[in-house]
Design an enzyme around this catalytic site. Structure first.
Site, short mmCIF file in Angstrom:
data_model
loop_
_atom_site.label_atom_id
_atom_site.label_comp_id
_atom_site.label_asym_id
_atom_site.label_seq_id
_atom_site.Cartn_x
_atom_site.Cartn_y
_atom_site.Cartn_z
N ASP A 1 6.87 4.84 -0.90
CA ASP A 1 6.38 6.19 -0.63
C ASP A 1 7.51 7.20 -0.47
OD1 ASP A 1 3.68 5.25 -0.48
OD2 ASP A 1 4.06 4.56 1.56
N GLU B 1 -4.32 10.38 -3.52
CA GLU B 1 -3.47 10.43 -2.32
C GLU B 1 -2.09 10.92 -2.69
OE1 GLU B 1 -3.77 6.32 -1.16
OE2 GLU B 1 -2.35 5.66 -2.68
C1 6LW Z 1 0.39 5.44 1.27
C2 6LW Z 1 -0.29 5.81 0.06
C3 6LW Z 1 0.13 4.71 -0.74
O1 6LW Z 1 0.14 6.19 2.38
O2 6LW Z 1 0.04 3.60 -0.01
O3 6LW Z 1 1.17 3.96 -2.64
C4 6LW Z 1 -0.09 4.03 1.31
N1 6LW Z 1 0.63 4.84 -1.91
O4 6LW Z 1 0.04 6.99 -0.52
C5 6LW Z 1 0.74 3.18 2.16
O5 6LW Z 1 2.05 3.20 1.67
#
Ligand code: 6LW
Length: 523
Positions: A34, A189
């Site tokens: 991240d 996300e």
């Molecule tokens: C993070 C989300 C993700 O918050 O996995 O790969 C979650 N992306 O964006 C945990 O790292």
């Protein structure tokens, strides 16, 4: 030519030859997921998520985006990072790092305790403020500053929302507005907003953080939308045929940055499967060059894939002195590479009681507990490596153990340790913990005194050895890497190599002294 001209010519040659070189991915190997990046002048700073580990949110510094040096952590106090009873892969999710008018802001989520919060600092190395908690659901918060205002993006209900926020108090100053849901992939996300020319760009991830991971982008003339999706989405993904044999998989969760020379780049996460489709190193930080096409959309490394060997011109390279492979424990405090599990009890660790040794005081909290065992660990950053230590038990009672562990989580770890036996002898034990199974692979009675323990990492196996004289090593067993993988265990973290101590007694005066720790990359 005098000495100074010669030196100048050499310098010029080294600078010129440095530009245009290719580079290797990942730029930060091992469990550094991240990534979020910001730039102040010529300096780049990058942060990562840390889940149940302490301290939280490591900070790296770079001058060239390729060579990164750890310089500290954002979350160094329990008051900023309460991790009590936080389960594996709970705690700190994806952070965002931004710099605005002389202040660094880091916003993230403690999914186990109170949710989203901001910390800030005038200096990148801190001290960082206490958390300003934000009354909002969702994960992966990000900040965008413009015209004296600060905006928060975050993803409650699988939708990216935009709020105005006070970044010092964390108070929301507007209602949330839903601005994008992505292109239909699961788990939209990791949103970030950027402005370039006349457009606001909204970069997100979709598909979940496994093999279906990808990065998409939308844009609008207004910060609160409407956002139109890039017809060429996804702009980065390894799900396609062009990446089916690529040793890098799961590319996603990116952040864009412009270098002082005008070039654009993206940092993102991905993982490297080994031993079949298993990754044990966790999700790592990768770098890709970005160009903007004639329609003002970003193109990531040409075809939206990345490689281990990148064929791209770089900024002038400015490497740092790498960490020494041998740690003699001559410093009074552990280096930035060392982490604890959850909130450690500082009394259980000492680098000063016996100079040149790391002293660990075991408690009855074992590595199987969702708690804070006496455990200090660094990431496995390379598929092939050698690690070793030498441990000496002090005032030990029957059942006390201390050694080295390959730790994925409380349900998956391989431990090579010295155990004090009842009759004042000791033995070397190799134990595997996998789910509900605990298996002692071997135990060998050894003379009292210092015992050397070593682990060799490879694609398919870890090999465990010990030595009573530091010269002749005896191999005990090999065990599969894949049972410590994320595919086997789930979660978002990678394997750590830990030094630990456990005692059956809640508090005893026994301890274990570790003479050195070696970590030798062999990739
Ligand atoms: C993070 C989300 C993700 O918050 O996995 O790969 C979650 N992306 O964006 C945990 O790292």
């Amino acid at each position: 030519m005098n000495k100074y001209t010669l030196l100048f010519c050499l310098y010029l040659f080294s600078t010129i030859s440095a530009i245009g070189q290719n580079y290797k991915n990942p730029v930060i190997p091992g469990f550094y997921p991240d990534p979020s990046i910001c730039r102040v002048g010529d300096d780049f700073y990058l942060v990562n998520s840390t889940f149940e580990y302490f301290p939280g949110v490591p900070i790296h510094h770079s001058k060239d985006l390729i060579n990164w040096q750890p310089i500290g952590h954002c979350l160094t106090r329990t008051s900023q990072l309460p991790l009590d009873k936080c389960g594996p892969s709970g705690g700190i999710y994806a952070p965002t790092l931004r710099h605005h008018e002389g202040i660094f802001y880091m916003v993230t989520t403690n999914v186990t305790n109170r949710g989203n919060f901001i910390v800030f600092s005038k200096n990148i190395t801190g001290p960082w403020s206490e958390p300003a908690w934000i009354d909002v659901d969702g994960i992966d918060p990000s900040l965008y500053f413009e015209d004296g205002k600060c905006y928060l993006t975050v993803n409650p209900n699988n939708t990216i929302y935009l709020y105005e926020i006070n970044p010092i108090t964390g108070k929301l100053l507007s209602e949330g507005k839903a601005i994008w849901q992505g292109t239909g992939g699961r788990y939209p996300e990791g949103p970030h907003i950027y402005k370039k020319d006349d457009w606001y760009y909204l970069l997100i991830s979709e598909g979940g953080t496994e093999y279906g991971h990808n990065i998409t982008i939308a844009r609008s003339k207004h910060i609160d939308g409407p956002y139109e999706s890039n017809p060429a989405n996804p702009i980065l993904t390894h799900v396609g045929m062009n990446a089916q044999l690529n040793p890098i998989q799961g590319t996603g969760h990116g952040d864009l940055i412009q270098a002082p020379d005008g070039s654009w780049w993206m940092v993102c996460l991905a993982f490297r499967p080994q031993s079949g489709l298993h990754h044990v190193l966790g999700r790592e930080t990768f770098l890709a060059p970005v160009r903007w096409d004639e329609n003002a959309w970003p193109v990531i490394n040409g075809d939206g894939t990345i490689d281990l060997e990148m064929d791209a011109p770089t900024l002038p390279l400015q490497p740092f002195v790498p960490l020494p492979t041998m740690n003699d424990f001559n410093e009074d405090t552990p280096g930035y590479e060392w982490n604890y599990l959850r909130n450690p009890n500082p009394e259980d660790y000492s680098l000063t009681e016996r100079p040149g040794y790391l002293r660990l005081k075991g408690t009855d909290i074992t590595l199987d507990y969702i708690d804070s065992p006496t455990f200090i660990a660094r990431r496995q950053q390379h598929i092939n490596f050698a690690a070793g230590t030498a441990v000496e038990m002090g005032k030990a009672k029957a059942g006390d153990e201390a050694g080295i562990t390959l730790y994925m989580n409380n349900n998956a770890h391989y431990d090579l340790y010295v155990e004090q036996t009842r009759d004042k002898e000791q033995k070397v034990v190799l134990r595997y913990k996998l789910g509900k199974m605990t298996h002692i692979a071997n135990e060998i009675t050894v003379p009292n005194g210092k015992i050397c323990l070593s682990v060799q990492g490879g694609n398919n196996d870890y090999t465990f050895s010990y030595s009573t004289d530091g010269k002749k090593y005896i191999t005990i067993d090999k065990m599969d890497t894949k049972y410590l993988s994320s595919e086997t265990n789930g979660g978002f973290t990678g394997v750590y190599i830990g030094l630990y101590a456990v005692s059956p007694y809640k508090r005893s005066n026994s301890y274990a002294d570790f003479d050195y720790f070696i970590y030798l990359p062999q990739d």
